[in-house]
Design an enzyme around this catalytic site. Structure first.
Site, PDB file in Angstrom:
ATOM      1  N   THR A  47      25.720  45.792  37.870  1.00 59.73           N
ATOM      2  CA  THR A  47      24.611  46.753  37.887  1.00 59.73           C
ATOM      3  C   THR A  47      23.489  46.178  37.032  1.00 59.73           C
ATOM      4  O   THR A  47      23.695  45.256  36.251  1.00 59.73           O
ATOM      5  CB  THR A  47      25.023  48.120  37.301  1.00 59.73           C
ATOM      6  N   ILE A 111      27.665  46.489  32.933  1.00 58.57           N
ATOM      7  CA  ILE A 111      26.572  47.401  32.570  1.00 58.57           C
ATOM      8  C   ILE A 111      25.674  46.687  31.566  1.00 58.57           C
ATOM      9  O   ILE A 111      26.156  45.990  30.675  1.00 58.57           O
ATOM     10  CB  ILE A 111      27.105  48.737  31.995  1.00 58.57           C
ATOM     11  N   ILE A 142      29.763  43.711  29.370  1.00 57.29           N
ATOM     12  CA  ILE A 142      28.451  44.115  28.862  1.00 57.29           C
ATOM     13  C   ILE A 142      27.456  43.012  29.200  1.00 57.29           C
ATOM     14  O   ILE A 142      27.650  41.852  28.827  1.00 57.29           O
ATOM     15  CB  ILE A 142      28.481  44.334  27.331  1.00 57.29           C
ATOM     16  N   LYS A 143      26.381  43.388  29.891  1.00 55.71           N
ATOM     17  CA  LYS A 143      25.371  42.397  30.270  1.00 55.71           C
ATOM     18  C   LYS A 143      24.342  42.240  29.158  1.00 55.71           C
ATOM     19  O   LYS A 143      23.729  43.216  28.729  1.00 55.71           O
ATOM     20  CB  LYS A 143      24.656  42.828  31.554  1.00 55.71           C
ATOM     21  N   ILE A 144      24.180  40.995  28.734  1.00 59.90           N
ATOM     22  CA  ILE A 144      23.200  40.661  27.697  1.00 59.90           C
ATOM     23  C   ILE A 144      22.320  39.537  28.244  1.00 59.90           C
ATOM     24  O   ILE A 144      22.840  38.534  28.744  1.00 59.90           O
ATOM     25  CB  ILE A 144      23.904  40.199  26.400  1.00 59.90           C
TER      26      ILE A 144
END
Length: 373
Positions: A47, A111, A142-144
């Protein structure tokens, strides 16, 4: 039992994990996500702010929950946090069997941290930890973003035992920095006593946007030599990134030491795989980027195109780095400033996600205001 589409099954057999670059409550409620898992080899979901902005702006799937949150006095940030983490948690549950069957490699849902934090290391770390706790699922990523401020955040978040999808990677140089951050984070995680086999990471390398930017510049140059290079840079760039991945994860002593303690490779993930130029094959960024230990996250349109007419002939990357480098040499010789291209793409990438987030904030605020009347 539904059978898997043969083209997508062939992609999976070649070592490519098929992920869907989309999520909405309708997709979850209707059973569509489960259907794609059962028939189109989907084993993960990504996402981003644009995807959530689209999901919340279409239809009325979120109205009841937003109304309930408004009644409880939730502000706009809390409202968005709740509805998006609920969707992601539910998607994690739908994909849990794939996560278990793959030993934690797939069945992953991503996310993203708030894109407004792209240049703030400490706040990114803080929010990554918060999101991990709120969603509370082991198959979360976790998207960074791979901005300069993002790199130390990636290492710090991995060191906490949290799985990370590094996003907005455009250049091989930055990809090397991302792999270094991964190794640093995993070394710290090992020192802290975390089980390294449970920490997962992918490096999301954006493909089609590279072609869009470079093709525009080639058209401005306008010579026959320049025009002949259109549509080659995106694939060449990704193939060079895979060669860099092989250097680190198939021979580097730092990784080998971590591997002995259970660490997995940080897989390259091909993102931005929807073809934007109608002159190119709509499966270009899938069939030309097949290699073991990779992920391809696709919008549904691309997934359907591959299912319908994608020709998967096995590994199409290994051994291509020499040709890929030649493409880059030709681009530079003709006057394309590649470092400028990558700087522009990173800035635009952050700006696009910030703009989508702002649209999402504004639309949700308007909904909350209307409910307050």
């Amino acid at each position: 039992m539904a059978s898997q589409n043969p083209n997508l099954a062939a992609l999976s057999a070649a070592g490519v994990s098929v992920w869907l670059d989309d999520l909405s409550r309708d997709r979850l409620r209707s059973g569509n996500l489960q259907e794609l898992i059962d028939t189109k080899s989907v084993v993960g979901v990504t996402t981003n702010p644009s995807i959530f902005q689209k999901a919340l702006s279409e239809g009325h799937d979120y109205d009841a929950q937003v109304a309930e949150l408004a009644e409880r006095g939730a502000d706009v940030d809390a409202t968005i946090r709740t509805v998006t983490t609920d969707d992601v948690r539910n998607a994690c549950d739908v994909l849990a069997p794939r996560w278990e069957a793959s030993g934690g490699v797939d069945g992953r849902v991503s996310i993203e941290v708030d894109p407004r934090l792209a240049h703030e290391t400490d706040k990114t770390i803080q929010q990554a930890v918060e999101l991990w706790k709120i969603v509370d699922r082991p198959n979360l990523l976790i998207k960074i973003p791979a901005t300069k401020a993002g790199l130390p955040a990636i290492a710090a978040v991995l060191a906490e035992g949290i799985s990370v999808n590094v996003t907005l990677i455009f250049s091989v140089d930055r990809h090397r920095g991302v792999m270094d951050a991964y190794l640093t984070g995993m070394e710290k995680a090992a020192q802290a006593g975390h089980d390294l086999s449970k920490i997962h990471s992918v490096a999301s390398f954006f493909v089609s946007r590279v072609d869009t930017e470079i093709d525009n510049r080639l058209e401005q140059i306008g010579s026959a030599e320049a025009l002949a290079l259109r549509g080659q840079a995106g694939v060449a760039n990704a193939r060079l990134a895979y060669a860099a991945y092989q250097e680190v994860f198939e021979g580097d002593a730092r990784y080998q030491a971590l591997k002995e303690r259970g660490a997995r490779v940080q897989r390259p993930l091909w993102a931005s795989t929807g073809v934007k130029n109608p002159d190119y094959s709509d499966t270009l960024y899938v069939t030309e980027l097949v290699a073991p230990h990779t992920v391809n996250t696709m919008p549904e349109k691309t997934l359907d195109a591959v299912a319908d007419h994608g020709v998967v002939k096995g590994d199409s990357i290994t051994g291509t780095s020499g040709d890929a480098q030649q493409v880059f040499d030709k681009l530079e010789a003709i006057g394309i400033d590649l470092s400028d291209v990558f700087d522009v793409l990173e800035s635009e990438g952050v700006e696009k996600f910030e703009a989508s987030w702002k649209e999402l904030l504004d639309a949700t605020q308007a909904q909350l205001d209307a409910l307050a009347k």
